[in-house]
Design a protein around this motif. Structure first.
Motif, PDB file in Angstrom:
ATOM      1  N   ARG A   2       0.836  -1.197   0.000  1.00 48.77           N
ATOM      2  CA  ARG A   2       0.000   0.000   0.000  1.00 48.77           C
ATOM      3  C   ARG A   2       0.884   1.266   0.000  1.00 48.77           C
ATOM      4  O   ARG A   2       0.586   2.242  -0.667  1.00 48.77           O
ATOM      5  CB  ARG A   2      -0.917  -0.047   1.214  1.00 48.77           C
ATOM      6  CG  ARG A   2      -1.858   1.107   1.296  1.00 48.77           C
ATOM      7  CD  ARG A   2      -2.855   0.857   2.401  1.00 48.77           C
ATOM      8  NE  ARG A   2      -3.459   2.072   2.830  1.00 48.77           N
ATOM      9  CZ  ARG A   2      -4.613   2.522   2.392  1.00 48.77           C
ATOM     10  NH1 ARG A   2      -5.274   1.814   1.509  1.00 48.77           N
ATOM     11  NH2 ARG A   2      -5.105   3.652   2.827  1.00 48.77           N
ATOM     12  N   THR A   3       2.003   1.255   0.753  1.00 46.87           N
ATOM     13  CA  THR A   3       2.928   2.384   0.803  1.00 46.87           C
ATOM     14  C   THR A   3       3.540   2.627  -0.571  1.00 46.87           C
ATOM     15  O   THR A   3       3.707   3.763  -0.991  1.00 46.87           O
ATOM     16  CB  THR A   3       4.037   2.107   1.834  1.00 46.87           C
ATOM     17  OG1 THR A   3       3.450   1.801   3.078  1.00 46.87           O
ATOM     18  CG2 THR A   3       4.954   3.289   1.982  1.00 46.87           C
ATOM     19  N   SER A   4       3.855   1.560  -1.284  1.00 51.32           N
ATOM     20  CA  SER A   4       4.430   1.674  -2.619  1.00 51.32           C
ATOM     21  C   SER A   4       3.439   2.333  -3.576  1.00 51.32           C
ATOM     22  O   SER A   4       3.817   3.180  -4.384  1.00 51.32           O
ATOM     23  CB  SER A   4       4.817   0.287  -3.128  1.00 51.32           C
ATOM     24  OG  SER A   4       5.311   0.383  -4.429  1.00 51.32           O
ATOM     25  N   THR A   5       2.177   2.002  -3.490  1.00 48.40           N
ATOM     26  CA  THR A   5       1.150   2.589  -4.355  1.00 48.40           C
ATOM     27  C   THR A   5       0.989   4.073  -4.050  1.00 48.40           C
ATOM     28  O   THR A   5       0.893   4.899  -4.964  1.00 48.40           O
ATOM     29  CB  THR A   5      -0.201   1.860  -4.162  1.00 48.40           C
ATOM     30  OG1 THR A   5      -0.017   0.469  -4.402  1.00 48.40           O
ATOM     31  CG2 THR A   5      -1.244   2.403  -5.100  1.00 48.40           C
ATOM     32  N   ILE A   6       0.986   4.405  -2.774  1.00 53.02           N
ATOM     33  CA  ILE A   6       0.864   5.811  -2.384  1.00 53.02           C
ATOM     34  C   ILE A   6       2.080   6.595  -2.878  1.00 53.02           C
ATOM     35  O   ILE A   6       1.953   7.692  -3.406  1.00 53.02           O
ATOM     36  CB  ILE A   6       0.698   5.942  -0.850  1.00 53.02           C
ATOM     37  CG1 ILE A   6      -0.645   5.365  -0.430  1.00 53.02           C
ATOM     38  CG2 ILE A   6       0.830   7.396  -0.412  1.00 53.02           C
ATOM     39  CD1 ILE A   6      -0.834   5.268   1.069  1.00 53.02           C
ATOM     40  N   ARG A   7       3.255   5.999  -2.721  1.00 56.63           N
ATOM     41  CA  ARG A   7       4.486   6.651  -3.162  1.00 56.63           C
ATOM     42  C   ARG A   7       4.441   6.891  -4.671  1.00 56.63           C
ATOM     43  O   ARG A   7       4.783   7.976  -5.149  1.00 56.63           O
ATOM     44  CB  ARG A   7       5.696   5.800  -2.781  1.00 56.63           C
ATOM     45  CG  ARG A   7       7.011   6.512  -3.121  1.00 56.63           C
ATOM     46  CD  ARG A   7       8.226   5.760  -2.680  1.00 56.63           C
ATOM     47  NE  ARG A   7       8.201   5.603  -1.222  1.00 56.63           N
ATOM     48  CZ  ARG A   7       8.764   4.601  -0.575  1.00 56.63           C
ATOM     49  NH1 ARG A   7       9.409   3.671  -1.226  1.00 56.63           N
ATOM     50  NH2 ARG A   7       8.711   4.519   0.738  1.00 56.63           N
ATOM     51  N   HIS A   8       4.023   5.887  -5.454  1.00 52.92           N
ATOM     52  CA  HIS A   8       3.927   6.034  -6.912  1.00 52.92           C
ATOM     53  C   HIS A   8       2.912   7.099  -7.282  1.00 52.92           C
ATOM     54  O   HIS A   8       3.128   7.884  -8.216  1.00 52.92           O
ATOM     55  CB  HIS A   8       3.571   4.692  -7.571  1.00 52.92           C
ATOM     56  CG  HIS A   8       4.712   3.726  -7.586  1.00 52.92           C
ATOM     57  ND1 HIS A   8       5.731   3.795  -8.488  1.00 52.92           N
ATOM     58  CD2 HIS A   8       4.986   2.662  -6.786  1.00 52.92           C
ATOM     59  CE1 HIS A   8       6.589   2.827  -8.258  1.00 52.92           C
ATOM     60  NE2 HIS A   8       6.158   2.106  -7.215  1.00 52.92           N
TER      61      HIS A   8
END
Length: 125
Positions: A2-8
């Motif tokens: 989920r953090t990776s999606t937010i970061r992207h």
């Protein structure tokens, strides 16, 4: 994950805003250039009067100074910069005209690049 999606998503949003800002920067730069050009075209009345006085004084000095063909030299002034154009008989006359113009009160500099020795004056662009 989920953090990776937010970061992207944040990266994508930042890129969109960054690329969207480029045209605004170009417009701002064009506006600044236009304002600079406009300010040079819109001299104040005192500045124009001072330039007219300088031009008149330089022409007067040429008319009363021995060895300068006053009728063959055109004089214009903008922001205290005197521009000389025309034709003189010798390099010595050209240098003499430059010195006489430079001595006039209010003259910041003299541009004699349009003043030719002998021959014909430079063609206008």
């Amino acid at each position: 994950m989920r953090t990776s999606t937010i970061r992207h998503s944040l990266y994508a949003t930042t890129l969109v805003f960054a690329f969207a800002a480029i045209p605004f920067g170009q417009v701002a730069a064009q506006d600044a250039g236009a304002r600079m050009q406009q300010s040079s075209e819109n001299q104040t009345v005192p500045d124009k009067a001072a330039d007219a006085w300088i031009t008149t004084k330089v022409k007067s000095e040429f008319g009363t100074t021995k060895g300068i063909p006053a009728t063959d030299i055109s004089v214009s002034t903008h922001d205290g910069v005197v521009t000389l154009s025309g034709t003189v008989a010798s390099q010595a006359q050209k240098e003499h005209a430059e010195r006489v113009a430079q001595r006039v009160k209010g003259v910041k500099s003299v541009d004699a690049s349009g003043l030719t020795v002998g021959g014909t004056p430079p063609a206008e662009k």
